[in-house]
Scaffold this motif. Structure first.
Motif, mmCIF file in Angstrom:
data_model
loop_
_atom_site.group_PDB
_atom_site.id
_atom_site.type_symbol
_atom_site.label_atom_id
_atom_site.label_comp_id
_atom_site.label_asym_id
_atom_site.label_seq_id
_atom_site.Cartn_x
_atom_site.Cartn_y
_atom_site.Cartn_z
ATOM 1 N N PRO A 39 11.316 15.572 -5.490
ATOM 2 C CA PRO A 39 10.717 14.281 -5.126
ATOM 3 C C PRO A 39 10.491 14.186 -3.615
ATOM 4 O O PRO A 39 11.290 14.678 -2.826
ATOM 5 C CB PRO A 39 11.754 13.254 -5.581
ATOM 6 C CG PRO A 39 12.612 13.963 -6.560
ATOM 7 C CD PRO A 39 12.595 15.402 -6.159
ATOM 8 N N ILE A 40 9.395 13.543 -3.246
ATOM 9 C CA ILE A 40 9.073 13.347 -1.832
ATOM 10 C C ILE A 40 8.774 11.872 -1.595
ATOM 11 O O ILE A 40 8.627 11.085 -2.532
ATOM 12 C CB ILE A 40 7.890 14.232 -1.396
ATOM 13 C CG1 ILE A 40 6.667 13.994 -2.273
ATOM 14 C CG2 ILE A 40 8.265 15.684 -1.394
ATOM 15 C CD1 ILE A 40 5.444 14.771 -1.843
ATOM 16 N N ASN A 41 8.667 11.519 -0.341
ATOM 17 C CA ASN A 41 8.418 10.137 0.052
ATOM 18 C C ASN A 41 7.071 9.668 -0.493
ATOM 19 O O ASN A 41 6.038 10.278 -0.221
ATOM 20 C CB ASN A 41 8.438 10.047 1.585
ATOM 21 C CG ASN A 41 8.333 8.636 2.080
ATOM 22 O OD1 ASN A 41 8.163 7.693 1.313
ATOM 23 N ND2 ASN A 41 8.441 8.490 3.389
ATOM 24 N N PRO A 42 7.038 8.550 -1.235
ATOM 25 C CA PRO A 42 5.769 8.073 -1.791
ATOM 26 C C PRO A 42 4.779 7.610 -0.726
ATOM 27 O O PRO A 42 3.585 7.531 -0.980
ATOM 28 C CB PRO A 42 6.165 6.912 -2.696
ATOM 29 C CG PRO A 42 7.625 6.807 -2.678
ATOM 30 C CD PRO A 42 8.171 7.782 -1.702
ATOM 31 N N GLU A 43 5.263 7.305 0.460
ATOM 32 C CA GLU A 43 4.376 6.815 1.517
ATOM 33 C C GLU A 43 3.741 7.952 2.309
ATOM 34 O O GLU A 43 2.922 7.711 3.184
ATOM 35 C CB GLU A 43 5.160 5.893 2.449
ATOM 36 C CG GLU A 43 5.648 4.645 1.726
ATOM 37 C CD GLU A 43 6.664 3.857 2.526
ATOM 38 O OE1 GLU A 43 7.041 4.288 3.627
ATOM 39 O OE2 GLU A 43 7.089 2.810 2.021
ATOM 40 N N MET A 44 4.105 9.195 2.010
ATOM 41 C CA MET A 44 3.539 10.352 2.703
ATOM 42 C C MET A 44 2.081 10.510 2.292
ATOM 43 O O MET A 44 1.748 10.435 1.114
ATOM 44 C CB MET A 44 4.322 11.612 2.340
ATOM 45 C CG MET A 44 3.902 12.848 3.090
ATOM 46 S SD MET A 44 4.837 14.305 2.613
ATOM 47 C CE MET A 44 6.462 13.869 3.183
#
Length: 154
Positions: A39-44
């Motif tokens: 999982p990664i930052n959704p705002e990226m």
């Protein structure tokens, strides 16, 4: 007349047996993807996600990393190959890193999926390779790997 009936029954059994064998072989050799979502930052931004995925694919595809994975997991014996170099070639063709989505506690979140495109009959081995790849992903990103949960004793 009875001979013809017996021959017809034998022929039908051979056809059904051959069909069952062919169906089993077909099911074992279907494509099967096995991956581990990160999982990664959704705002990226999307461009940054693609850049990270491309960078990871490039670094994970290095021969020395794949050779170490082959040695750690004993892949030549499991893939029925002659050497580690052949196993590295096999892994490099099946390796993928892509941007996708993963299920999180709050719903769908963007993720980078690291895994293998394999055959259905090798899905356990593809899972082992994908999990071993994650050890190298943490090193490449310079992040401390999360704690591994021990299986419960039986």
């Amino acid at each position: 007349m009875q001979r013809w009936i017996v021959m017809g029954v034998v022929a039908m059994m051979l056809v059904l047996g051959g069909g069952a064998f062919a169906y089993r072989a077909y099911k074992e050799n279907r494509p099967y993807k096995m991956w581990v979502p990160m999982p990664i930052n959704p705002e990226m931004p999307v461009e940054k996600r693609d850049e990270i995925a491309k960078n990871l694919k490039e670094k994970l595809g290095r021969t020395e990393i794949l050779l170490q994975i082959s040695k750690d997991l004993g892949l030549p014996a499991k893939f029925h190959l002659a050497s580690h170099d052949e196993a590295v070639e096999e892994i490099s063709h099946e390796l993928f890193v892509q941007v996708g989505e993963a299920d999180g506690p709050m719903g769908k979140v963007p993720s980078i999926n690291i895994g293998m495109n394999g055959k259905s009959k090798n899905k356990e081995l593809s899972g082992e390779i994908a999990m071993r790849l994650m050890d190298d992903v943490w090193k490449i990103l310079g992040v401390k790997a999360p704690m591994k949960k021990d299986p419960p004793p039986f």
